[in-house]
Design a protein around this motif. Structure first.
Motif, PDB file in Angstrom:
ATOM      1  N   UNK A 232     -10.992   6.061 -12.496  1.00 52.37           N
ATOM      2  CA  UNK A 232     -10.447   7.127 -11.666  1.00 52.37           C
ATOM      3  C   UNK A 232      -9.972   8.264 -12.581  1.00 52.37           C
ATOM      4  N   UNK A 233      -9.828   9.456 -12.028  1.00 58.54           N
ATOM      5  CA  UNK A 233      -9.383  10.588 -12.869  1.00 58.54           C
ATOM      6  C   UNK A 233      -8.011  10.318 -13.483  1.00 58.54           C
ATOM      7  N   UNK A 234      -7.849  10.761 -14.706  1.00 58.78           N
ATOM      8  CA  UNK A 234      -6.592  10.547 -15.421  1.00 58.78           C
ATOM      9  C   UNK A 234      -5.527  11.521 -14.928  1.00 58.78           C
ATOM     10  N   UNK A 235      -4.335  11.002 -14.801  1.00 55.25           N
ATOM     11  CA  UNK A 235      -3.201  11.869 -14.481  1.00 55.25           C
ATOM     12  C   UNK A 235      -2.824  12.635 -15.746  1.00 55.25           C
ATOM     13  N   UNK A 236      -2.265  13.809 -15.582  1.00 49.46           N
ATOM     14  CA  UNK A 236      -1.858  14.602 -16.732  1.00 49.46           C
ATOM     15  C   UNK A 236      -0.626  13.958 -17.356  1.00 49.46           C
ATOM     16  N   UNK A 237      -0.673  13.583 -18.638  1.00 52.65           N
ATOM     17  CA  UNK A 237       0.461  12.892 -19.252  1.00 52.65           C
ATOM     18  C   UNK A 237       1.637  13.808 -19.582  1.00 52.65           C
ATOM     19  N   UNK A 238       1.451  15.117 -19.490  1.00 51.58           N
ATOM     20  CA  UNK A 238       2.521  16.055 -19.837  1.00 51.58           C
ATOM     21  C   UNK A 238       2.533  16.316 -21.328  1.00 51.58           C
ATOM     22  N   UNK A 239       3.501  17.076 -21.795  1.00 50.51           N
ATOM     23  CA  UNK A 239       3.538  17.405 -23.226  1.00 50.51           C
ATOM     24  C   UNK A 239       3.867  16.181 -24.077  1.00 50.51           C
ATOM     25  N   UNK A 240       3.368  16.197 -25.297  1.00 51.74           N
ATOM     26  CA  UNK A 240       3.657  15.154 -26.261  1.00 51.74           C
ATOM     27  C   UNK A 240       4.996  15.507 -26.918  1.00 51.74           C
ATOM     28  N   UNK A 241       6.020  14.701 -26.663  1.00 55.07           N
ATOM     29  CA  UNK A 241       7.365  14.994 -27.149  1.00 55.07           C
ATOM     30  C   UNK A 241       7.795  13.886 -28.110  1.00 55.07           C
ATOM     31  N   UNK A 242       8.327  14.296 -29.264  1.00 52.15           N
ATOM     32  CA  UNK A 242       8.741  13.334 -30.287  1.00 52.15           C
ATOM     33  C   UNK A 242      10.051  13.777 -30.908  1.00 52.15           C
ATOM     34  N   UNK A 243      10.778  12.786 -31.417  1.00 47.30           N
ATOM     35  CA  UNK A 243      12.007  13.038 -32.151  1.00 47.30           C
ATOM     36  C   UNK A 243      11.758  12.631 -33.596  1.00 47.30           C
ATOM     37  N   UNK A 244      11.965  13.557 -34.518  1.00 45.87           N
ATOM     38  CA  UNK A 244      11.698  13.339 -35.937  1.00 45.87           C
ATOM     39  C   UNK A 244      13.012  13.225 -36.694  1.00 45.87           C
ATOM     40  N   UNK A 245      13.152  12.148 -37.478  1.00 41.31           N
ATOM     41  CA  UNK A 245      14.303  11.967 -38.337  1.00 41.31           C
ATOM     42  C   UNK A 245      13.799  11.816 -39.766  1.00 41.31           C
TER      43      UNK A 245
END
Length: 112
Positions: A96-109
């Motif tokens: 089935x068509x993929x849902x949009x996952x949204x922006x790729x968000x990360x926390x960098x330490x």
């Protein structure tokens, strides 16, 4: 007296500029990878990175960019990258068509 005052202003100016940048979100563009992203410095060695959402096929390019940007910001290969959102399961043949996952968000330490 004026010389001491001038020297102290010159020496303290970089610290003031660093303090004002903390917590401020910057919208940036990487011309090499053709990626729009946002960068927020949360602390001296901590960042929040958000890559503008793209297609499923662009995820590999975005992931590599995120690793390269992390190494550049930390000025080393030692960092902790925690993905907060935007990762989608891999399906070789989706039914089935993929849902949009949204922006790729990360926390960098950065490791000090």
């Amino acid at each position: 007296m004026l010389r001491k005052l001038l020297c102290s202003v010159v020496l303290l100016t970089p610290f003031v500029l660093v303090a004002t940048e903390q917590g401020k979100q910057q919208a940036l563009y990487d011309f090499d990878h053709k990626i729009h992203y946002r960068q927020t410095q949360l602390a001296a060695n901590k960042y929040k990175l958000s890559i503008r959402e793209g297609s499923y096929q662009e995820f590999a390019k975005q992931s590599v960019f995120l690793l390269r940007l992390s190494a550049q910001l930390c000025k080393s290969d030692e960092f902790n990258l925690k993905l907060l959102s935007g990762v989608q399961e891999f399906e070789k043949f989706p039914t089935e068509p993929r849902a949009n996952p949204g922006p790729l968000v990360a926390e960098l330490t950065c490791q000090v």
